[in-house]
Design a protein around this motif. Sequence first.
Motif, mmCIF file in Angstrom:
data_model
loop_
_atom_site.group_PDB
_atom_site.id
_atom_site.type_symbol
_atom_site.label_atom_id
_atom_site.label_comp_id
_atom_site.label_asym_id
_atom_site.label_seq_id
_atom_site.Cartn_x
_atom_site.Cartn_y
_atom_site.Cartn_z
ATOM 1 N N ALA A 76 0.759 -1.213 0.032
ATOM 2 C CA ALA A 76 0.070 0.063 0.038
ATOM 3 C C ALA A 76 0.946 1.324 -0.131
ATOM 4 O O ALA A 76 0.385 2.128 -0.684
ATOM 5 C CB ALA A 76 -1.077 -0.026 1.110
ATOM 6 N N LYS A 77 2.025 1.327 0.639
ATOM 7 C CA LYS A 77 2.878 2.398 0.739
ATOM 8 C C LYS A 77 3.500 2.471 -0.494
ATOM 9 O O LYS A 77 3.533 3.858 -1.155
ATOM 10 C CB LYS A 77 4.038 2.069 1.662
ATOM 11 C CG LYS A 77 4.947 3.273 1.659
ATOM 12 C CD LYS A 77 6.289 3.060 2.663
ATOM 13 C CE LYS A 77 7.201 4.419 2.803
ATOM 14 N NZ LYS A 77 7.776 4.395 1.598
ATOM 15 N N TYR A 78 4.042 1.625 -1.170
ATOM 16 C CA TYR A 78 4.674 1.978 -2.422
ATOM 17 C C TYR A 78 3.862 2.315 -3.727
ATOM 18 O O TYR A 78 3.838 3.094 -4.600
ATOM 19 C CB TYR A 78 5.565 0.475 -3.050
ATOM 20 C CG TYR A 78 6.511 0.269 -2.051
ATOM 21 C CD1 TYR A 78 7.433 1.170 -1.498
ATOM 22 C CD2 TYR A 78 6.969 -1.198 -1.867
ATOM 23 C CE1 TYR A 78 8.559 0.873 -0.804
ATOM 24 C CE2 TYR A 78 7.939 -1.630 -1.069
ATOM 25 C CZ TYR A 78 8.746 -0.684 -0.413
ATOM 26 O OH TYR A 78 9.741 -0.911 0.223
ATOM 27 N N SER A 79 2.700 1.574 -3.567
ATOM 28 C CA SER A 79 1.500 1.667 -4.694
ATOM 29 C C SER A 79 0.771 3.090 -4.614
ATOM 30 O O SER A 79 0.194 3.693 -5.495
ATOM 31 C CB SER A 79 0.597 0.641 -4.836
ATOM 32 O OG SER A 79 -0.135 0.434 -3.855
ATOM 33 N N LEU A 80 0.238 3.528 -3.158
ATOM 34 C CA LEU A 80 -0.618 4.398 -3.055
ATOM 35 C C LEU A 80 -0.036 5.577 -2.214
ATOM 36 O O LEU A 80 -0.248 6.758 -2.522
ATOM 37 C CB LEU A 80 -1.840 3.933 -2.462
ATOM 38 C CG LEU A 80 -2.762 2.995 -3.518
ATOM 39 C CD1 LEU A 80 -3.900 2.232 -2.645
ATOM 40 C CD2 LEU A 80 -3.339 3.892 -4.547
#
Length: 566
Positions: free
Chosen positions: A473-477
């Motif tokens: 979730a951190k890397y993508s959003l």
Amino acid sequence: MHSKKSNIMRILVRAVFGASLIVTSVAFVPRLTAPSRGVVSRGYATTFNRYANRPSHLSMSSIAAEGDRPSGKSFKDRVKSLLPPKNERQKLLPLALMFFCILFNYTILRDTKDVLMVTAPKSGAEVIPFLKTYVNLPTAIAFTGIYAKLTDTMELKNVFYAFVVPFLMFFASFAFFIYPNRALVHPHAFVDSLAAVLPANFAAPLSIIRNWSFALFYVMAEMWGSMVASLLFWGFANEVTTVDEAKKYYPLFGLGANVALIFSGQYVKWVSNLRGTLAPGVDAWAVSLQYLMGAVLASGGVLIAAYKYMQDKIVSKNKEMSAMKKLPIKKKVKMSMADSAKFLVSSSYIRNLATLVISYGMCINIVEVSWKAKLKQAFPDPNSYSAFMGNFSSATGAVTLIMMLLGRTIFEKFGWRAAAMVTPTMIGVTGLAFFATNIWSGAMAPVAAMFGVTPLILAVLLGAAQNILSKSAKYSLFDPCKEMAYIPLDQESKTKGKAAVDVVGNPLGKSGGALIQQFLIFGVGSLAAATPYLAGILAVLVFFWFKAANSLSVQFEDAMRATPEA
């Protein structure tokens, strides 16, 4: 043994994908039922329509719509119409390659630093909170000061080289010179004499002194993530892309990067298994370090080459950017650390950004340290620990690839606010589930038996799933949301605000989580006994995270309307 590990990985994959479906549905049900509510939804619709109507910026939806018209185009032409324009591809591909190399290195460095510190002599996961508070945070502040000084005295393109090259030199020197001579440089006898007269509570700080070179590697690996990934790369990406391009492509930057997570994770696993083929008497871990850092050097070389290509072929030859460079620019005001702090405190926009970053760091640290303590209990051998971390990194890359594919749709269909809410939702749900497993471990024994594992392995798998979903979730959003928020700001807010938020805010969050854990350990006696309190603190942090994200979404839309050229 092999079948048991295979069963564990199958359970982990099923748990990760099942949890991802549940959490994603929880995060978006409110938005699906009321998509038109709020200033942010209307603002995002206005923003996307505004940019879609610009002839110089083609959105993917408009391109696809053109392709659907009965114009007699061939299938090949329709496929080509779905690709980004040539001028955007020239920026997108090198930036994606740079991010690929940065995260390839960071994955190897992250897995290696954990193995070094957690399995070091007279060390363990309990040392991590002390490292983040008393070593990592001061180092981050020092790096921030150096960065601010260099941006005032050097061209921005040279600042990149000034940081990346010394990083690569250190990692090479550690593997080929420092680690082979660790017996000479580590003061074991001196620390043993101190341990004999100091209380047992000083075991963790003494472990940092005992294994100081490992601690230095740990901090440098952390700084690679903060400086190179968060600050240098995203700062450069923000300079060469528009907001319209960022909305379309920032979520996709990580596609190639998370293929790197898969490859780097399997490379770490391959190197771990290679140790078993070495002759007796050979320092297997020293050989492994040389293989790992050799890969870091090779990837770093590709990173520098891609950055140089961007500078030579894109930045310097872009007519629009060249024209901007010739415009009279107001000389930047040099600010001390105290002035920078006052500047950030005076801006509610930057404060909200800092709250997001600090909340993420604190939440991750609170859960991660407890998980790594369980992980060492399950895999005390460095080989097994490293192999598990390799599989963990590959699983993180695979899940993040799926999240990256969803990210673009989330931004376009639901807007910035919904995308910003996914990460705290993911961390809150999975983190509390992990702590519940530890608090009521006895009640979880029948559940563990259903999967053919022990309660300890079940806790390890749930913690791994929590970390995988949180990082994906951190890397993508989370990262794209954060970086988009910087683009409408003025140059001074971008440079100094981003440096303070990214390089200090993230370590401050982790150090804040570490301080909480230290106080609880001293107060209740152990990390395990502090679990109920950590669960309550996690819930409070997620609440304030949601509040800051809501506030920032309104400010971001207002800034977008005020800067239509962004």
